[in-house]
Design a protein around this motif. Structure first.
Motif, PDB file in Angstrom:
ATOM      1  N   ALA A 257      -0.406  -7.560 -10.643  1.00 41.60           N
ATOM      2  CA  ALA A 257       0.444  -7.191 -11.779  1.00 41.60           C
ATOM      3  C   ALA A 257       0.552  -5.673 -11.779  1.00 41.60           C
ATOM      4  O   ALA A 257      -0.371  -4.995 -11.342  1.00 41.60           O
ATOM      5  N   PRO A 258       1.662  -5.127 -12.248  1.00 40.53           N
ATOM      6  CA  PRO A 258       1.787  -3.670 -12.282  1.00 40.53           C
ATOM      7  C   PRO A 258       0.663  -3.033 -13.095  1.00 40.53           C
ATOM      8  O   PRO A 258       0.251  -3.563 -14.124  1.00 40.53           O
ATOM      9  N   GLY A 259       0.164  -1.919 -12.581  1.00 41.63           N
ATOM     10  CA  GLY A 259      -0.903  -1.222 -13.289  1.00 41.63           C
ATOM     11  C   GLY A 259      -1.046   0.202 -12.807  1.00 41.63           C
ATOM     12  O   GLY A 259      -0.567   0.548 -11.715  1.00 41.63           O
ATOM     13  N   PHE A 260      -1.697   1.029 -13.601  1.00 41.57           N
ATOM     14  CA  PHE A 260      -1.894   2.440 -13.283  1.00 41.57           C
ATOM     15  C   PHE A 260      -3.382   2.734 -13.168  1.00 41.57           C
ATOM     16  O   PHE A 260      -4.192   2.167 -13.913  1.00 41.57           O
ATOM     17  N   TYR A 261      -3.711   3.668 -12.277  1.00 42.73           N
ATOM     18  CA  TYR A 261      -5.099   4.011 -12.001  1.00 42.73           C
ATOM     19  C   TYR A 261      -5.226   5.504 -11.778  1.00 42.73           C
ATOM     20  O   TYR A 261      -4.275   6.176 -11.387  1.00 42.73           O
ATOM     21  N   ALA A 262      -6.430   6.016 -11.973  1.00 40.75           N
ATOM     22  CA  ALA A 262      -6.694   7.439 -11.760  1.00 40.75           C
ATOM     23  C   ALA A 262      -7.072   7.738 -10.315  1.00 40.75           C
ATOM     24  O   ALA A 262      -6.954   8.874  -9.864  1.00 40.75           O
ATOM     25  N   THR A 263      -7.519   6.702  -9.572  1.00 37.75           N
ATOM     26  CA  THR A 263      -7.949   6.906  -8.185  1.00 37.75           C
ATOM     27  C   THR A 263      -7.295   5.887  -7.263  1.00 37.75           C
ATOM     28  O   THR A 263      -6.911   4.790  -7.688  1.00 37.75           O
ATOM     29  N   ILE A 264      -7.202   6.254  -5.996  1.00 38.13           N
ATOM     30  CA  ILE A 264      -6.665   5.340  -4.985  1.00 38.13           C
ATOM     31  C   ILE A 264      -7.617   4.165  -4.803  1.00 38.13           C
ATOM     32  O   ILE A 264      -7.190   3.015  -4.726  1.00 38.13           O
ATOM     33  N   LEU A 265      -8.915   4.447  -4.741  1.00 40.42           N
ATOM     34  CA  LEU A 265      -9.893   3.382  -4.555  1.00 40.42           C
ATOM     35  C   LEU A 265      -9.885   2.399  -5.724  1.00 40.42           C
ATOM     36  O   LEU A 265      -9.981   1.188  -5.522  1.00 40.42           O
ATOM     37  N   GLY A 266      -9.735   2.903  -6.940  1.00 42.06           N
ATOM     38  CA  GLY A 266      -9.645   2.020  -8.101  1.00 42.06           C
ATOM     39  C   GLY A 266      -8.448   1.092  -8.022  1.00 42.06           C
ATOM     40  O   GLY A 266      -8.541  -0.094  -8.346  1.00 42.06           O
ATOM     41  N   ALA A 267      -7.325   1.607  -7.557  1.00 39.62           N
ATOM     42  CA  ALA A 267      -6.130   0.779  -7.390  1.00 39.62           C
ATOM     43  C   ALA A 267      -6.335  -0.258  -6.292  1.00 39.62           C
ATOM     44  O   ALA A 267      -5.944  -1.420  -6.441  1.00 39.62           O
ATOM     45  N   TYR A 268      -6.967   0.150  -5.187  1.00 40.54           N
ATOM     46  CA  TYR A 268      -7.232  -0.795  -4.097  1.00 40.54           C
ATOM     47  C   TYR A 268      -8.125  -1.937  -4.577  1.00 40.54           C
ATOM     48  O   TYR A 268      -7.888  -3.099  -4.243  1.00 40.54           O
ATOM     49  N   GLN A 269      -9.144  -1.621  -5.346  1.00 41.40           N
ATOM     50  CA  GLN A 269     -10.063  -2.652  -5.832  1.00 41.40           C
ATOM     51  C   GLN A 269      -9.354  -3.659  -6.737  1.00 41.40           C
ATOM     52  O   GLN A 269      -9.786  -4.806  -6.844  1.00 41.40           O
ATOM     53  N   ALA A 270      -8.279  -3.247  -7.384  1.00 43.51           N
ATOM     54  CA  ALA A 270      -7.554  -4.123  -8.315  1.00 43.51           C
ATOM     55  C   ALA A 270      -6.342  -4.813  -7.698  1.00 43.51           C
ATOM     56  O   ALA A 270      -5.801  -5.747  -8.286  1.00 43.51           O
ATOM     57  N   CYS A 271      -5.900  -4.368  -6.524  1.00 43.17           N
ATOM     58  CA  CYS A 271      -4.636  -4.875  -5.971  1.00 43.17           C
ATOM     59  C   CYS A 271      -4.804  -6.223  -5.292  1.00 43.17           C
ATOM     60  O   CYS A 271      -5.910  -6.657  -4.978  1.00 43.17           O
TER      61      CYS A 271
END
Length: 95
Positions: A18-32
């Protein structure tokens, strides 16, 4: 005089699951999810990235604040390791 603060909480965006925003690249990877595109503002990040979830993802850098275009570059100062899965990289410089 004006003071501006960068909105780091929205510097990284994903589209799956689902679309989402993150402060870090790693945080986004963990959620994608598998097949996701991780869109990153054209700014500097200091991170050691470990891609180890067995996913196929695209890391697209150089985006403007609205994620409308990625004509710039994103700089990642740190390491990038792909242990499993596949990673496609666009407009990202590793230092």
């Amino acid at each position: 005089t004006a003071t501006f603060t960068r909105d780091d909480a929205h510097a990284v965006n994903i589209d799956l699951p689902a679309p989402g925003f993150y402060a870090t690249i790693l945080g986004a990877y963990q959620a994608c999810g598998n097949g996701a595109t991780i869109k990153v503002w054209g700014v500097d990040f200091t991170e050691n990235l470990l891609f180890d979830r067995g996913l196929q993802v695209t890391l697209g850098g150089g985006y403007d604040g609205a994620y409308a275009s990625n004509t710039g570059m994103t700089t990642v100062q740190g390491s990038l390791t792909v242990k499993s899965g596949a990673l496609t990289i666009e407009n990202v410089v590793l230092k």
